[in-house]
Design a protein around this motif. Structure first.
Motif, PDB file in Angstrom:
ATOM      1  N   VAL A  43      24.078  61.094  79.906  1.00 41.50           N
ATOM      2  CA  VAL A  43      24.573  61.652  78.653  1.00 41.50           C
ATOM      3  C   VAL A  43      25.590  60.676  78.056  1.00 41.50           C
ATOM      4  O   VAL A  43      26.542  60.276  78.726  1.00 41.50           O
ATOM      5  CB  VAL A  43      25.250  63.026  78.887  1.00 41.50           C
ATOM      6  N   ASP A  44      25.374  60.288  76.812  1.00 41.44           N
ATOM      7  CA  ASP A  44      26.330  59.480  76.038  1.00 41.44           C
ATOM      8  C   ASP A  44      26.755  58.169  76.701  1.00 41.44           C
ATOM      9  O   ASP A  44      27.948  57.942  76.963  1.00 41.44           O
ATOM     10  CB  ASP A  44      27.582  60.319  75.729  1.00 41.44           C
ATOM     11  N   THR A  91      25.031  62.922  72.116  1.00 41.17           N
ATOM     12  CA  THR A  91      25.630  64.058  71.396  1.00 41.17           C
ATOM     13  C   THR A  91      25.945  63.728  69.936  1.00 41.17           C
ATOM     14  O   THR A  91      25.896  64.605  69.084  1.00 41.17           O
ATOM     15  CB  THR A  91      26.929  64.558  72.066  1.00 41.17           C
ATOM     16  N   HIS A  92      26.327  62.451  69.654  1.00 40.31           N
ATOM     17  CA  HIS A  92      26.644  62.089  68.265  1.00 40.31           C
ATOM     18  C   HIS A  92      26.691  60.580  68.134  1.00 40.31           C
ATOM     19  O   HIS A  92      26.585  59.857  69.113  1.00 40.31           O
ATOM     20  CB  HIS A  92      27.936  62.760  67.795  1.00 40.31           C
ATOM     21  N   HIS A 121      29.612  56.355  72.533  1.00 36.68           N
ATOM     22  CA  HIS A 121      28.618  57.255  73.122  1.00 36.68           C
ATOM     23  C   HIS A 121      27.214  56.649  73.143  1.00 36.68           C
ATOM     24  O   HIS A 121      26.329  57.170  73.809  1.00 36.68           O
ATOM     25  CB  HIS A 121      28.583  58.587  72.357  1.00 36.68           C
ATOM     26  N   HIS A 127      26.876  66.214  65.347  1.00 37.45           N
ATOM     27  CA  HIS A 127      27.107  66.474  66.772  1.00 37.45           C
ATOM     28  C   HIS A 127      26.276  67.650  67.321  1.00 37.45           C
ATOM     29  O   HIS A 127      26.218  68.715  66.715  1.00 37.45           O
ATOM     30  CB  HIS A 127      28.589  66.782  66.968  1.00 37.45           C
ATOM     31  N   SER A 162      25.545  69.789  71.253  1.00 40.13           N
ATOM     32  CA  SER A 162      25.912  69.979  72.647  1.00 40.13           C
ATOM     33  C   SER A 162      24.669  70.406  73.402  1.00 40.13           C
ATOM     34  O   SER A 162      23.696  70.874  72.800  1.00 40.13           O
ATOM     35  CB  SER A 162      27.007  71.044  72.775  1.00 40.13           C
ATOM     36  N   TYR A 163      24.691  70.221  74.712  1.00 45.49           N
ATOM     37  CA  TYR A 163      23.557  70.576  75.569  1.00 45.49           C
ATOM     38  C   TYR A 163      24.064  71.521  76.652  1.00 45.49           C
ATOM     39  O   TYR A 163      25.111  71.273  77.261  1.00 45.49           O
ATOM     40  CB  TYR A 163      22.975  69.319  76.231  1.00 45.49           C
ATOM     41  N   CYS A 193      29.518  69.006  76.118  1.00 42.17           N
ATOM     42  CA  CYS A 193      29.948  69.280  74.750  1.00 42.17           C
ATOM     43  C   CYS A 193      30.463  68.035  74.036  1.00 42.17           C
ATOM     44  O   CYS A 193      31.063  68.147  72.960  1.00 42.17           O
ATOM     45  CB  CYS A 193      30.978  70.405  74.730  1.00 42.17           C
ATOM     46  N   GLY A 194      30.229  66.835  74.604  1.00 41.30           N
ATOM     47  CA  GLY A 194      30.548  65.592  73.905  1.00 41.30           C
ATOM     48  C   GLY A 194      31.998  65.520  73.486  1.00 41.30           C
ATOM     49  O   GLY A 194      32.902  65.643  74.321  1.00 41.30           O
TER      50      GLY A 194
END
Ligand SMILES: [Zn+2]
Length: 270
Positions: free
Chosen positions: A29-30, A54-55, A60, A117, A119-120, A128-129
């Motif tokens: 992730v990111d 996430t964004h 990231h 953005h 979230s997963y 939640c980044g």
């Protein structure tokens, strides 16, 4: 599914790159960097299957290119609004990303920090980044305060037991602000006394739980009577957007002035 947080951009942004892995397969992730991820995958004998974004911020996504070069079959998932050409599968709220037959992540649209953005989450974890951090929340950059407040309420509606994984390690500085806002919060005092942040060591498992965040993180508590009264006094109107905005700007001012830099939290709560 095992989850390890690899420190990234240490000393500048203090990110975590979360690696999820099981049966020699891994997802990240990111990835704002790639070297430590590649080293970890090799050490653990893992094949990278996918990347979740996430964004759009560089801390990231800057590692994606090198990860794809090393693992061309890995799939890159990211928000539908993120203008990054390395994203192969675009996701939006309500979508589900299946990592294995028995582990999938749901997509929640959580704009505010940025306009794109997401979230997963599933019934055990939340990534939640930069929307929420351990003890705090992200700054408002290209989203709006109305979006941000909405996103926080969406995250607050998720179950307490979720393991909490955000994209940065800012816990101790966040808790200084939390304690300034809510010195009478017993759960917060307890959290401060028990907090042992070992960053930049890798972190096995979550930073926190969503339940602990709901009990101690002021950005999930901006409409509780104690905090709300202070925000109204600081000029907020009694709307979700205005209360959240006033709280976020209060912290921005203190961050900018460095007023909390020298606070010794553990001493304060004794
Ligand atoms: Zn960001």
């Amino acid at each position: 599914m095992k989850i390890t947080g690899l420190p990234a951009l240490v000393g500048s942004y203090d990110n975590y790159i979360w690696v999820l892995y099981q049966n020699q397969q891994a997802w990240v992730v990111d990835p704002g960097e790639s070297e430590q991820v590649l080293a970890f995958l090799q050490q653990q004998g893992l094949q990278l299957q996918g990347v979740l974004v996430t964004h759009f911020h560089h801390d990231h996504v800057n590692g994606i290119g090198a990860l794809k070069a090393a693992y061309p079959h890995a799939t890159v998932y990211g928000p539908e609004l993120t203008p990054n050409p390395l994203i192969e599968i675009r996701v939006k709220e309500g979508d589900r990303v299946a990592l294995t037959d028995d582990f999938a992540l749901n997509v929640l649209f959580t704009p505010g920090h940025t306009e794109d953005h997401v979230s997963y989450y599933n019934d055990t974890v939340l990534f939640c980044g930069d929307t929420l951090f351990s003890g705090g929340c992200g700054r408002k950059f290209t989203g709006t305060f109305a979006q941000f407040a909405d996103s926080i309420l969406k995250l607050r509606a998720l179950p307490d037991q979720l393991g909490f994984y955000s994209a940065h390690e800012y816990t101790l500085s966040n808790l200084k602000f939390a304690y300034l806002v809510e010195p009478g919060n017993a759960a917060l005092r307890q959290r401060i006394l028990e907090s042992r942040i070992l960053y930049p060591e890798p972190l096995e498992g979550p930073q926190s739980t969503l339940g602990l965040e709901k009990a101690t993180n002021p950005f999930l508590r901006f409409d509780t009577p104690q905090i709300k009264a202070q925000l109204l006094q600081r000029g907020a109107q009694d709307t979700t957007e205005s209360l959240f905005k006033t709280l976020r700007e209060w912290k921005d001012d203190l961050d900018q002035s460095g007023a909390l830099d020298h606070v010794n939290l553990q001493e304060e709560v004794q």
